[in-house]
Design a protein around this motif. Structure first.
Motif, short mmCIF file in Angstrom:
data_model
loop_
_atom_site.label_atom_id
_atom_site.label_comp_id
_atom_site.label_asym_id
_atom_site.label_seq_id
_atom_site.Cartn_x
_atom_site.Cartn_y
_atom_site.Cartn_z
N LYS A 1 52.96 28.59 66.81
CA LYS A 1 51.65 28.96 66.93
C LYS A 1 50.91 28.31 65.94
O LYS A 1 51.62 27.88 64.87
CB LYS A 1 51.38 30.62 66.91
CG LYS A 1 52.08 31.23 67.80
CD LYS A 1 51.88 32.77 67.44
CE LYS A 1 52.55 33.95 68.18
NZ LYS A 1 52.39 35.17 67.84
N ASP B 1 48.75 27.79 62.57
CA ASP B 1 49.07 28.56 61.33
C ASP B 1 48.03 29.70 61.16
O ASP B 1 48.32 30.57 60.60
CB ASP B 1 48.78 27.73 60.15
CG ASP B 1 49.84 26.60 60.03
OD1 ASP B 1 50.70 26.59 60.49
OD2 ASP B 1 49.52 25.70 58.93
N GLU C 1 47.36 31.88 63.15
CA GLU C 1 47.69 33.09 64.09
C GLU C 1 48.67 33.70 63.38
O GLU C 1 48.98 34.77 63.91
CB GLU C 1 48.03 32.44 65.29
CG GLU C 1 46.83 32.11 66.38
CD GLU C 1 47.37 31.68 67.76
OE1 GLU C 1 48.57 32.39 68.15
OE2 GLU C 1 46.61 30.88 68.48
N TYR C 2 49.18 33.25 62.31
CA TYR C 2 50.30 34.19 61.43
C TYR C 2 49.53 34.99 60.61
O TYR C 2 48.32 34.52 59.85
CB TYR C 2 51.33 33.19 60.70
CG TYR C 2 51.99 32.31 61.80
CD1 TYR C 2 53.16 33.10 62.60
CD2 TYR C 2 51.91 31.08 62.26
CE1 TYR C 2 54.05 32.42 63.57
CE2 TYR C 2 52.80 30.55 63.18
CZ TYR C 2 53.86 31.06 63.80
OH TYR C 2 54.40 30.55 64.70
N LEU D 1 52.56 35.86 54.98
CA LEU D 1 53.84 35.13 55.60
C LEU D 1 53.97 33.76 54.60
O LEU D 1 54.94 33.45 54.41
CB LEU D 1 53.78 34.58 56.83
CG LEU D 1 54.78 33.71 57.53
CD1 LEU D 1 55.97 34.40 57.89
CD2 LEU D 1 54.37 33.12 58.91
N TRP D 2 52.61 33.21 54.13
CA TRP D 2 52.85 31.94 53.69
C TRP D 2 53.34 32.19 52.10
O TRP D 2 53.67 31.54 51.22
CB TRP D 2 51.64 31.07 53.40
CG TRP D 2 51.30 31.15 54.89
CD1 TRP D 2 50.09 31.82 55.49
CD2 TRP D 2 51.80 30.40 55.98
NE1 TRP D 2 49.97 31.37 56.89
CE2 TRP D 2 51.09 30.51 57.12
CE3 TRP D 2 52.78 29.57 56.24
CZ2 TRP D 2 51.35 30.14 58.53
CZ3 TRP D 2 53.47 29.10 57.34
CH2 TRP D 2 52.58 29.32 58.45
#
Length: 100
Positions: free
Chosen positions: A43, A45, A47-48, A52-53
């Motif tokens: 997807k 970026d 949309e995350y 997460l990063w």
């Protein structure tokens, strides 16, 4: 004989070794998490989730201590990591001096 650790080794993430480093948005990655599930689709970026990063970024004990001494507030996970890292360093130091 020497005591063997009961802890399992942590899995090391190696995205380049997996062959997924050239993926683009919309590409299908053959990773099934469920038996009846479908393969994952990459997807964009945005949309995350933002957290997460930060997963693979783990600051060192020195970085956390510097941040704390500057008066910058630490997040709960950073505070926990600072405590854990400091405690691990104390244990290692104690073990090192006990062996002398």
């Amino acid at each position: 004989g020497p005591r063997q650790s009961l802890r399992r080794p942590r899995p090391q993430l190696a995205p380049l070794a997996c062959g997924f480093h050239n993926t683009k948005v919309g590409d299908v990655v053959p990773i099934q998490f469920r038996v009846q599930g479908e393969d994952a689709v990459i997807k964009p970026d945005d949309e995350y989730p933002d957290d997460l990063w930060d997963v693979l970024e783990s600051p060192s004990l020195a970085e956390l201590m510097a941040k704390q001494s500057e008066g910058t507030p630490l997040t709960p996970s950073q505070s926990r990591r600072l405590w854990q890292k400091a405690r691990t360093a104390q244990i290692k130091e104690k073990n090192l001096t006990a062996g002398l």
